[in-house]
Motif scaffolding. Structure first.
Motif, mmCIF file in Angstrom:
data_model
loop_
_atom_site.group_PDB
_atom_site.id
_atom_site.type_symbol
_atom_site.label_atom_id
_atom_site.label_comp_id
_atom_site.label_asym_id
_atom_site.label_seq_id
_atom_site.Cartn_x
_atom_site.Cartn_y
_atom_site.Cartn_z
ATOM 1 N N PHE A 243 0.814 -1.213 0.000
ATOM 2 C CA PHE A 243 0.000 0.000 0.000
ATOM 3 C C PHE A 243 0.853 1.272 0.000
ATOM 4 O O PHE A 243 0.326 2.367 -0.228
ATOM 5 C CB PHE A 243 -0.930 0.011 1.213
ATOM 6 C CG PHE A 243 -2.030 -1.011 1.151
ATOM 7 C CD1 PHE A 243 -2.472 -1.502 -0.066
ATOM 8 C CD2 PHE A 243 -2.617 -1.487 2.312
ATOM 9 C CE1 PHE A 243 -3.486 -2.452 -0.135
ATOM 10 C CE2 PHE A 243 -3.643 -2.427 2.262
ATOM 11 C CZ PHE A 243 -4.065 -2.908 1.031
ATOM 12 N N ALA B 108 -5.690 3.203 2.335
ATOM 13 C CA ALA B 108 -5.393 1.774 2.413
ATOM 14 C C ALA B 108 -4.674 1.425 3.717
ATOM 15 O O ALA B 108 -4.996 0.428 4.378
ATOM 16 C CB ALA B 108 -4.551 1.355 1.205
ATOM 17 N N LEU C 263 -13.896 -2.255 1.056
ATOM 18 C CA LEU C 263 -13.203 -2.185 -0.227
ATOM 19 C C LEU C 263 -14.012 -1.381 -1.240
ATOM 20 O O LEU C 263 -13.458 -0.618 -2.034
ATOM 21 C CB LEU C 263 -12.942 -3.601 -0.761
ATOM 22 C CG LEU C 263 -11.934 -4.436 0.044
ATOM 23 C CD1 LEU C 263 -11.836 -5.841 -0.516
ATOM 24 C CD2 LEU C 263 -10.555 -3.777 0.040
ATOM 25 N N ILE D 90 -13.535 2.314 -0.652
ATOM 26 C CA ILE D 90 -12.201 2.888 -0.815
ATOM 27 C C ILE D 90 -12.240 4.091 -1.751
ATOM 28 O O ILE D 90 -11.576 5.107 -1.508
ATOM 29 C CB ILE D 90 -11.201 1.829 -1.330
ATOM 30 C CG1 ILE D 90 -10.730 0.954 -0.174
ATOM 31 C CG2 ILE D 90 -9.996 2.496 -1.980
ATOM 32 C CD1 ILE D 90 -9.669 -0.055 -0.551
#
Length: 241
Positions: free
Chosen positions: A22, A83, A102, A105
């Motif tokens: 990340f 992240a 997710l 995000i």
């Protein structure tokens, strides 16, 4: 405060592979300005624009290139912040990063991106005013330090509590005012860390600047993003929900 440092280290160590993956966007974000035809220089693990060159040689093409490089860099940085903060959220809540997180995000990254844009605009305005008043370094430094307070916890608030932009900034001010030691400790330690790494690799000459940039992107900056999220997770209980 010692617990914050330990917790941040444990989170970093236990999730080292994810953190490194990340953190790659940080490297990409710093490389973008280098690839663009801009008057940039590397210092203390970061890429900076030469203010004098901008003020004296600014044209439409230069503005367009600067803005594009600037926006894409901040976009990658925003994604990395989100992240890595999700790793802390997952560890603290003992829940895996699920599909809902997710799917969000993109939303989180968008909000954090806007936060960084606002902060960058504030710094740019201070830089321009300081340039014409001949106090550029001083004014930018002061505004950068105190202006960072509304943004210190804001990315963590967006990811952990899914707060909107203005509320995350407001709560960041409340938390920093209530427990300024975390903000001060973060600021002092990240400065010391980058300075030590710069001194260690200084004998390598010009290549040292790029090594410091990579080390800062993969280790120092991710650790202090975790620090911010860990500090927020410890303090956000005082907020009114």
């Amino acid at each position: 405060m010692g617990n914050i440092l330990t917790d941040a280290y444990e989170t970093f160590h236990e999730n080292i592979r994810l953190v490194l993956i990340f953190s790659i966007p940080f490297i990409i974000a710093f490389i973008i300005p280098l690839l663009a035809p801009l008057p940039t220089y590397i210092s203390m693990g970061g890429i900076f624009l030469r203010s004098t060159s901008i003020f004296t040689n600014l044209d439409f093409y230069s503005i367009a290139v600067i803005l594009l490089a600037f926006f894409f860099s901040l976009l990658f940085i925003s994604f990395a912040f989100v992240a890595i903060s999700l790793i802390v959220k997952s560890r603290k809540t003992r829940l895996k990063i699920g599909q809902r997180a997710l799917h969000n995000i993109e939303k989180y990254t968008g909000r954090v991106f806007i936060l960084f844009i606002i902060y960058a605009i504030i710094i740019t305005i201070a830089n321009i005013i300081g340039y014409y008043l001949n106090i550029e370094t001083f004014l930018t430094g002061v505004v950068g330090f105190f202006g960072f307070i509304p943004f210190f916890y804001a990315p963590s608030a967006v990811v952990v509590d899914e707060q909107k932009i203005l509320r995350s900034m407001k709560n960041s001010i409340i938390l920093v005012a209530g427990s300024p030691q975390y903000f001060i400790l973060w600021f002092v330690l990240i400065t010391i860390s980058i300075s030590i790494v710069s001194l260690v690799f200084m004998p390598l000459g010009i290549i040292s600047e790029y090594i410091v940039l990579i080390v800062s992107s993969l280790i120092i900056l991710p650790y202090f993003v975790i620090f911010q999220a860990e500090a927020y997770m410890k303090r956000f209980a005082i907020l009114k929900h």
